[in-house]
Design an enzyme around this catalytic site. Structure first.
Site, PDB file in Angstrom:
ATOM      1  N   ALA A 232       0.818  -1.210   0.000  1.00 43.50           N
ATOM      2  CA  ALA A 232       0.000   0.000   0.000  1.00 43.50           C
ATOM      3  C   ALA A 232       0.852   1.259   0.000  1.00 43.50           C
ATOM      4  O   ALA A 232       0.400   2.317  -0.452  1.00 43.50           O
ATOM      5  CB  ALA A 232      -0.916  -0.005   1.227  1.00 43.50           C
ATOM      6  N   GLU A 235       1.523   1.776  -4.004  1.00 42.52           N
ATOM      7  CA  GLU A 235       0.508   1.647  -5.059  1.00 42.52           C
ATOM      8  C   GLU A 235      -0.222   2.966  -5.314  1.00 42.52           C
ATOM      9  O   GLU A 235      -0.411   3.370  -6.462  1.00 42.52           O
ATOM     10  CB  GLU A 235      -0.499   0.552  -4.689  1.00 42.52           C
ATOM     11  CG  GLU A 235       0.015  -0.855  -4.887  1.00 42.52           C
ATOM     12  CD  GLU A 235       0.244  -1.219  -6.341  1.00 42.52           C
ATOM     13  OE1 GLU A 235      -0.369  -0.587  -7.223  1.00 42.52           O
ATOM     14  OE2 GLU A 235       1.053  -2.120  -6.596  1.00 42.52           O
ATOM     15  N   SER A 237       0.777   5.970  -4.727  1.00 45.46           N
ATOM     16  CA  SER A 237       1.669   6.979  -5.297  1.00 45.46           C
ATOM     17  C   SER A 237       1.944   6.721  -6.775  1.00 45.46           C
ATOM     18  O   SER A 237       1.903   7.637  -7.594  1.00 45.46           O
ATOM     19  CB  SER A 237       2.982   7.013  -4.514  1.00 45.46           C
ATOM     20  OG  SER A 237       2.762   7.452  -3.189  1.00 45.46           O
ATOM     21  N   CYS A 345      -6.677   5.655   5.233  1.00 42.17           N
ATOM     22  CA  CYS A 345      -5.320   5.207   4.907  1.00 42.17           C
ATOM     23  C   CYS A 345      -4.278   5.788   5.861  1.00 42.17           C
ATOM     24  O   CYS A 345      -4.104   7.016   5.947  1.00 42.17           O
ATOM     25  CB  CYS A 345      -4.982   5.593   3.476  1.00 42.17           C
ATOM     26  SG  CYS A 345      -3.305   5.130   2.982  1.00 42.17           S
ATOM     27  N   GLU A 354       4.948  12.380  -1.139  1.00 43.56           N
ATOM     28  CA  GLU A 354       5.607  11.868  -2.337  1.00 43.56           C
ATOM     29  C   GLU A 354       5.050  12.512  -3.600  1.00 43.56           C
ATOM     30  O   GLU A 354       5.810  12.862  -4.517  1.00 43.56           O
ATOM     31  CB  GLU A 354       5.447  10.357  -2.412  1.00 43.56           C
ATOM     32  CG  GLU A 354       6.272   9.595  -1.403  1.00 43.56           C
ATOM     33  CD  GLU A 354       6.021   8.105  -1.434  1.00 43.56           C
ATOM     34  OE1 GLU A 354       6.760   7.371  -0.774  1.00 43.56           O
ATOM     35  OE2 GLU A 354       5.074   7.674  -2.133  1.00 43.56           O
TER      36      GLU A 354
END
Length: 393
Positions: A232, A235, A237, A345, A354
């Site tokens: 996770a 994915e 990003s 999340c 990011e």
């Protein structure tokens, strides 16, 4: 649905906020309000049906797959979920993510050296292969303390496992996921063993200390947590970057306005939120009723499933003006790309950071570019690009 799900989601929304899908044999939410309520209702939980046979031993090819999910934060409910999330959140709070930002900038600039060289030499470059894929995997490796040289192997394992989250994985995909789970688990177990004898200043060391200390983190829970974070942790990003860049470049006037605001931190933050909303990297999150639930005029019976359609929620015209348009300065932007409620999340701050760093760095380095080739991944639940090549505009 894979190429462009949004017209179909709009048609479903016209039928009601919660509708029965005969093909899926479950209810689906089509509006922002229904999705938000479904995600927050504690009677709609994560219930994973084991794939291995009852009482199966370690020789069953699904055994590792099952416990990697049963012992993860994503697929557990309180009180187990509360304990696991607290342990991982505590490790993040020790400053691991905050200290990563300068390193993320360094990684981005190094990758952009290669990207720009290919762009100049060939006239176009695949930003997924050269930039979007390696960057977040390298970052999560550094966060956890995994060897960065292993990033391609970790990405391959992750891709094999997340293929199982699609609605109808093929037999070949199922076999690949079984192998990836076994190999990934063994890899993490070896890393954890090494950290137990040689602690480092990383998240994996913090988790090992939680496993070996007075708190309760079992060996399997540690492995499942690390595998989840590696999966996770990149994915959203990778797919968010590709989807968002394609959306932005499809509107040259919007692209050119963004290029003039790259020094404005608030403008870049708004850009990233629109990237996450406009073409969400996660389109569906499934819940199961543990009791009868009234949800926007529909009774979801105990045991029935609800597919929360995040892409539909994030294009709801009742919440977002001109929902199909990409507006980089959209504010407010209450999207649900990271979910809501209990399973919001945990890595959202890392993913946002990011994306802010990577989008700003790319656009500063290459300036105005345009898409010259775009190939979608053949998936719906995890929506992204296999290849997204750009050339100078």
């Amino acid at each position: 649905m894979v190429t462009d799900p949004y017209p179909h989601l709009a048609e479903a929304r016209a039928r009601g906020p919660v509708v029965w899908d005969e093909a899926l044999q479950r209810y689906v939410t089509t509006t922002h309000a229904a999705a938000n309520d479904a995600l927050r209702d504690r009677r709609l939980g994560r219930i994973i049906v084991p794939r291995s046979a009852p009482g199966a031993g370690p020789e069953d090819p699904w055994t590792v797959f099952d416990w990697l999910h049963a012992d993860s934060i994503l697929d557990s409910e309180p009180p187990k979920h509360t304990r696991l999330r607290r342990l991982v959140a505590g490790a993040f709070a020790r400053g691991h993510v905050a200290r990563l930002r300068p390193r993320v900038v360094e990684i981005a600039e190094r990758l952009l050296d290669t990207l720009e060289a290919r762009l100049d030499a060939d006239g176009s470059v695949d930003v997924i292969e050269t930039f979007a894929e390696p960057l977040p995997v390298l970052v999560i490796c550094e966060l956890l303390g995994a060897p960065t040289d292993d990033w391609r192997q970790l990405r391959d394992w992750s891709q094999a496992i997340v293929a199982m989250y699609e609605l109808s994985p093929s037999p070949a995909a199922q076999e690949a996921a079984q192998r990836a789970c076994a190999d990934f688990a063994a890899y993490v177990e070896a890393l954890a063993t090494a950290r137990a004898s040689r602690p480092g200043d990383d998240l994996l060391t913090s988790l090992v200390e939680a496993r070996d200390g007075s708190d309760r983190l079992s060996p399997r829970e540690l492995v499942a947590t690390v595998v989840l974070l590696l999966n996770a942790g990149h994915e959203a990003s990778v797919n968010g970057f590709g989807n968002g860049l394609a959306s932005l470049l499809a509107q040259p006037d919007e692209r050119d306005r963004v290029l003039t605001r790259l020094d404005d931190d608030a403008a870049v933050e708004r850009l990233v939120e629109e990237v996450l909303r406009h073409d969400s990297p996660l389109q569906l999150f499934e819940r199961t009723a543990t009791a009868d639930v009234e949800l926007h005029g529909v009774t979801v019976r105990r045991g029935q499933k609800v597919a929360v359609l995040l892409g539909a929620a994030n294009r709801d015209p009742e919440v977002f003006a001109e929902p199909d348009a990409f507006r980089a300065d959209r504010d407010p932007n209450p999207h649900l790309a990271f979910g809501a409620g209990l399973h919001f999340c945990l890595g959202a701050p890392l993913a946002r950071m990011e994306l802010q760093v990577s989008l700003r760095a790319l656009l500063r380095r290459v300036g105005p570019v345009e898409v010259v080739e775009a190939v979608r991944r053949p998936t719906f639940v995890l929506r992204g690009y296999e290849r997204l090549s750009v050339g100078r505009a």
